[in-house]
Design a protein around this motif. Structure first.
Motif, PDB file in Angstrom:
ATOM      1  N   GLN A 170       0.823  -1.213   0.000  1.00  9.66           N
ATOM      2  CA  GLN A 170       0.000   0.000   0.000  1.00  9.66           C
ATOM      3  C   GLN A 170       0.855   1.260   0.000  1.00  9.66           C
ATOM      4  N   TRP A 171       2.070   1.171   0.504  1.00 12.44           N
ATOM      5  CA  TRP A 171       2.947   2.334   0.618  1.00 12.44           C
ATOM      6  C   TRP A 171       4.042   2.347  -0.443  1.00 12.44           C
ATOM      7  N   PHE A 172       4.200   1.248  -1.152  1.00  6.87           N
ATOM      8  CA  PHE A 172       5.364   1.038  -2.018  1.00  6.87           C
ATOM      9  C   PHE A 172       5.604   2.204  -2.978  1.00  6.87           C
ATOM     10  N   GLN A 173       4.561   2.736  -3.597  1.00  7.44           N
ATOM     11  CA  GLN A 173       4.701   3.792  -4.592  1.00  7.44           C
ATOM     12  C   GLN A 173       4.504   5.196  -4.025  1.00  7.44           C
ATOM     13  N   LYS A 174       4.167   5.320  -2.734  1.00  7.15           N
ATOM     14  CA  LYS A 174       3.760   6.624  -2.215  1.00  7.15           C
ATOM     15  C   LYS A 174       4.543   7.097  -0.992  1.00  7.15           C
ATOM     16  N   TYR A 175       5.305   6.228  -0.362  1.00  8.59           N
ATOM     17  CA  TYR A 175       5.958   6.576   0.901  1.00  8.59           C
ATOM     18  C   TYR A 175       7.467   6.428   0.790  1.00  8.59           C
ATOM     19  N   GLN A 176       8.147   7.016   1.771  1.00  6.74           N
ATOM     20  CA  GLN A 176       9.578   6.819   1.962  1.00  6.74           C
ATOM     21  C   GLN A 176       9.803   6.410   3.410  1.00  6.74           C
ATOM     22  N   LYS A 177      10.586   5.359   3.606  1.00  2.62           N
ATOM     23  CA  LYS A 177      10.886   4.946   4.979  1.00  2.62           C
ATOM     24  C   LYS A 177      12.323   5.325   5.317  1.00  2.62           C
ATOM     25  N   VAL A 178      12.542   5.678   6.560  1.00  3.78           N
ATOM     26  CA  VAL A 178      13.853   6.094   7.043  1.00  3.78           C
ATOM     27  C   VAL A 178      14.361   5.042   8.025  1.00  3.78           C
ATOM     28  N   ASN A 179      15.432   4.381   7.679  1.00  6.78           N
ATOM     29  CA  ASN A 179      16.077   3.422   8.571  1.00  6.78           C
ATOM     30  C   ASN A 179      17.181   4.130   9.350  1.00  6.78           C
TER      31      ASN A 179
END
Length: 425
Positions: A170-179
């Motif tokens: 659901q987030w693959f094309q719309k979000y950015q994750k910060v590690n």
């Protein structure tokens, strides 16, 4: 005497808690900026006990001379005031008068420009943490004028951070994750995981900051945060812009320029929904604004003001049902209130808002807020859309609350950009 002292401390506590970060309390104050010295594109972060300095600029539209002072208020990670006395975190005088000012010139709008370089050598913060710069009148801290955030860092960590595309479908094309991985040095004594808190900030906007209280990995002095359910941001798209550096010539986003006897009206080319538009990269300021002038020499007291008219046309020229639209960015202090709310004009089928802005370069976006308050009501999904590869800036802040301490310490800071980090999976 004990009763009097208790009452005085209670009043100070109430006054300090009533102060809102990055807020202007007086309508005569415009264009307040706080940046690192000689860097108008920067965020105000300094290293503890260093020679780092900031520049403060603001205009008083009353066009007279007033006695403005400033001081600092130490806050915790969540911007609640600490319980320390000012003597515990300020060395020297508790407040300083702003003595550098100049009347505007070569401008239709009359104002007085004030500026200061801080910290002054006679008023220096001596603890790390979140600080509010408080500007007030006549040496009376109850006559608060505006506040600005800044950070003081005592680097006692090593931070490894990267931006990735989420795995969640659901987030693959719309979000950015910060590690984020944080390694504490030997001077930081941690008794439990809650002693350390990490804050993630996208594009300098504190209202959408993520507060990470528990690591996914806790091993000795190492804290790891990689749960995309709590470390992911909507990616948005590149910010919209308006170039007001010249009020003599129309820039590419100006539709009409009306010069009147006492003021100038700038009509921005109409904006529309970008949800269905393909993503296009262009260089932006990630929500900031700068005071610049291509018409005259000095941008601070030779720049004019203009009434800038924004228009946003929703799909089918119909208002969003159950939602309000706001202009969002540093130009509005990231505020969601009546001063930033757009009004729907049924005759034009457009949302409209007029802002009084100084010559410069401005980034902005449109956000929607649902009529029914609650979690998740703040969104750019309808007006701007989200694309995972959007260029965004991120700040990673690491706070430490020592056992028995009365304030959070800022012991780690780093910044990164999504285009300069490995992306994808």
């Amino acid at each position: 005497m004990k009763i009097i002292l208790t009452a005085w401390l209670a009043v100070c506590f109430i006054v300090s808690h009533a102060q809102i970060p990055d807020h202007v309390y007086r309508s005569n104050i415009r264009s307040a900026t706080l940046t690192r010295y000689a860097d108008i594109y920067s965020y105000p972060v300094m290293t503890l006990n260093s020679a780092d300095q900031f520049e403060l600029h603001f205009d008083d539209m009353d066009a007279d001379v007033k006695s403005y002072y400033y001081t600092y208020l130490l806050c915790n990670a969540d911007w609640t005031p600490s319980t320390l006395f000012t003597l515990d975190y300020i060395r020297g005088f508790q407040n300083v008068r702003i003595s550098d000012y100049r009347n505007s010139s070569i401008a239709l709008t009359r104002y007085t420009h004030y500026e200061a370089v801080l910290p002054d050598r006679n008023c220096v913060p001596v603890r790390s943490g979140n600080y509010l710069l408080k500007v007030f009148l006549d040496g009376d801290t109850s006559k608060i004028v505006f506040t600005k955030r800044f950070l003081v860092v005592d680097n006692r960590t090593t931070i490894a951070a990267e931006i990735q595309q989420p795995f969640n479908a659901q987030w693959f094309q719309k979000y950015q994750k910060v590690n984020v991985g944080v390694t504490l040095n030997s001077t930081v004594n941690v008794f439990n995981q809650q002693d350390v808190r990490v804050v993630l900030i996208q594009n300098f906007a504190w209202p959408t900051a993520l507060y990470l209280n528990r690591p996914n990995i806790f091993r000795g002095n190492y804290f790891g945060y990689n749960d995309e359910a709590v470390t992911s941001f909507p990616a948005g798209k590149e910010w919209r812009w308006i170039d007001l550096r010249s009020l003599r010539l129309m820039s590419d986003r100006v539709q009409r320029l009306d010069k009147n006897k006492n003021t100038t009206d700038v009509f921005v080319k109409p904006d529309g929904e970008r949800l269905q538009q393909p993503y296009i990269y262009y260089r932006d300021l990630n929500g900031l604004f700068t005071i610049e002038n291509s018409d005259n020499v000095n941008p601070y007291w030779q720049s004019d003001y203009a009434r800038v008219h924004f228009s946003y046309f929703p799909p089918a020229n119909r208002p969003y049902e159950g939602k309000n639209i706001y202009i969002y960015g540093e130009l509005t202090g990231y505020g969601i209130n009546d001063s930033t709310k757009m009004i729907f004009n049924a005759d034009r089928g457009a949302y409209e808002k007029t802002l009084f802005l100084k010559q410069g370069y401005y980034n902005y976006s449109y956000v929607t807020i649902t009529d029914n308050p609650g979690a998740g009501n703040f969104s750019i999904a309808n007006t701007e859309g989200n694309y995972w590869a959007t260029e965004n800036n991120y700040m990673v802040l690491v706070y430490y609350h020592a056992f028995g301490a009365r304030a959070d310490e800022l012991i780690g800071f780093t910044s990164l950009n999504s285009l300069l980090q490995p992306q994808g999976n």
